[in-house]
Design an enzyme around this catalytic site. Structure first.
Site, PDB file in Angstrom:
ATOM      1  CG  ASP A 161      -2.274   0.678   0.916  1.00 15.90           C
ATOM      2  OD1 ASP A 161      -2.231   1.890   0.600  1.00 15.90           O
ATOM      3  OD2 ASP A 161      -3.338   0.050   1.004  1.00 15.90           O
ATOM      4  CG  HIS A 194      -1.103   2.022  -3.404  1.00 10.49           C
ATOM      5  ND1 HIS A 194      -2.237   1.787  -2.650  1.00 10.49           N
ATOM      6  CD2 HIS A 194      -1.021   0.964  -4.263  1.00 10.49           C
ATOM      7  CE1 HIS A 194      -2.797   0.643  -3.014  1.00 10.49           C
ATOM      8  NE2 HIS A 194      -2.082   0.125  -3.996  1.00 10.49           N
TER       9      HIS A 194
END
Length: 472
Positions: free
Chosen positions: A280, A303
């Site tokens: 993430d 991300h």
């Protein structure tokens, strides 16, 4: 009479030797103490770069191999094995850690030691302050939670595991590993991509963040390896004066919600010289954060570096003075991102992204003010105001599935004062995509960019909606 004089002389000699011996013993009991940490910050208004504290000596204090049989153990070191910790990877060592913490907390410049060559298991635990200044939690072995949700004690929180609460001037360090045992948590049916066609399934979903600092100040995390967290690896809530350096965070690319470092309502943060590989956000910056410096870090998978998401449920979010410099982002869904929900309030201002290298990144530069988990989010009239954002020397390659530059700003509250300089982004494979996307975004190009950006509007919008509360 002569015998008396000789006897007196012998007594004086004996007394002298005794005094000298006592003096030597006193010198031998002197101990090394860590100097008080001093986290200093730059002048108000500039990104913070906390100076590293005066640290422990190059070699940590020597710990007796058998503290039970040592008549003079160092009173500044609190070895958890002396409090009954077994460290065999299966025994519950929680009580030993909490007992050692309680005593170390009461001593200035104390060291709570979890020594090498042990695997300690503890349940969800809050290590509370306030403590005497200079406390060091030194992990040289392995520290881990119970293995998965089925082994989690019924009464323990499933939202957090290792919590430091109201501590000041504390260091979490060592040459050891914090192992999250997250695999079984990632497989919960509610997690992304576990159901058919990428859908989530109903069922329990709470998963613990691995490390949390809550309402704490002047704290440092350094040297550790942190891996396989069930959810966020590290969280800082309501803190001031945070220094993170020389750490590694490692989880698989498909491990859901495993943000590397998340900060919220936290001011005065330095994140330096670290490697983060996860599933993430590499670093996520939530509302209430200011004076944050992120330098010399590598982000893989995940991300990228994200400011947000901000303004959820019509909330106010204020973020300012964020400095990202000398960062390498590889094989990520995003590079440097600002994301807000529609209907929010507040502002994002004073953001600098500089000297960022990207390798095979989908959304290299992105502002998304329409962030939404589903396709059913309704349009809102208010928004978090984004202004004074600069991108300088951003270079590398992108995945051609998406345009490398995407500025989707609110219909009602434009993004202003966006500056781009020395931006050169080329496709990893295939042909050049030359259509960056802009919507209601204003700013300037200081140099020619690759790909060319023609959609950024000059100057500033005539008005900003008076109905929007973007003051912070």
């Amino acid at each position: 009479m002569e015998i008396v004089r000789w006897f007196s002389f012998i007594c004086v000699v004996i007394a002298t030797f005794v005094l000298l011996d006592l003096s030597n013993n006193v010198d031998g009991r002197a101990h090394f103490h860590k100097k008080k940490t001093d986290h200093t910050h730059t002048k108000k208004g500039s990104p913070v770069s906390p100076s590293p504290p005066e640290y422990l000596s190059p070699a940590a204090p020597t710990i007796p191999s058998d503290p039970y049989n040592n008549p003079n153990p160092d009173p500044c070191v609190f070895d958890v094995t002396s409090y009954g910790a077994v460290g065999d990877g299966s025994s519950d060592d929680t009580e030993a850690f909490t007992s050692a913490w309680k005593e170390a907390c009461a001593v200035e410049s104390a060291i709570l030691l979890a020594p090498a060559d042990y695997q300690f298991t503890i349940t969800s635990t809050i290590f509370s302050g306030p403590c005497k200044p200079g406390l060091v939690f030194q992990l040289d072995g392995v520290l881990m939670p119970p293995n998965g949700p089925d082994c989690w004690p019924e009464g323990d929180s499933k939202k957090q595991w290792l919590i430091f609460y109201r501590v000041d001037n504390m260091t979490l360090t060592g040459s050891g590993t914090i192992e999250g045992n997250g695999e079984q948590w990632w497989e919960l049916p509610c997690k992304p991509h576990r159901g058919p066609n990428g859908m989530t399934l109903p069922g329990p979903c709470d998963s613990p963040a691995l490390i949390r600092f809550f309402i704490s100040s002047n704290v440092e995390v350094t040297g550790l390896r942190i891996q396989n967290s069930p959810q966020f690896h590290m969280k800082f809530d309501g803190c001031t004066g945070v220094l993170i350096q020389d750490i590694s965070i490692d989880s698989p690319a498909l491990s859901p919600n495993t943000d590397g470092i998340h900060i919220q309502d936290t001011k005065g943060v330095g994140i330096y010289n670290s490697m983060i590989t996860n599933g993430d956000d590499c670093v996520s910056i939530g509302p209430g954060c200011s004076e944050v410096a992120i330098e010399n870090i590598t982000c893989q998978h995940g991300h990228g570096i994200s400011i947000g998401s901000l303004g959820v449920h019509h909330s106010q979010a204020c973020v300012s003075n964020i400095y990202v410099n000398n960062v390498f982002i590889k094989n990520s869904d995003n590079g440097v991102r600002i994301k807000t929900w529609q209907g929010g309030m507040g502002s994002v201002a004073g953001i600098r992204f500089e000297n960022v290298e990207m390798d095979n990144v989908k959304n290299c530069i992105i502002i998304d003010q329409y962030y939404c988990f589903t396709k059913g989010c309704q349009n809102e009239t208010s928004a978090v105001y984004i202004t004074d954002v600069s991108y300088k020397n951003i270079k590398g390659t992108y995945d051609v599935q998406t345009p490398p530059i995407h500025f989707a700003c609110s219909d009602s509250v434009a993004c202003t004062n966006i500056t781009l300089s020395e931006v050169e982004l080329l496709p990893k494979e295939g042909v050049l995509v030359d259509d960056p996307f802009c919507w209601n975004a204003y700013g300037i190009l200081e140099t020619i960019t690759i790909p060319p950006i023609s959609c950024l509007q000059d100057g500033e919008p005539v008005t900003l909606s008076e109905s929007v509360n973007y003051d912070c």
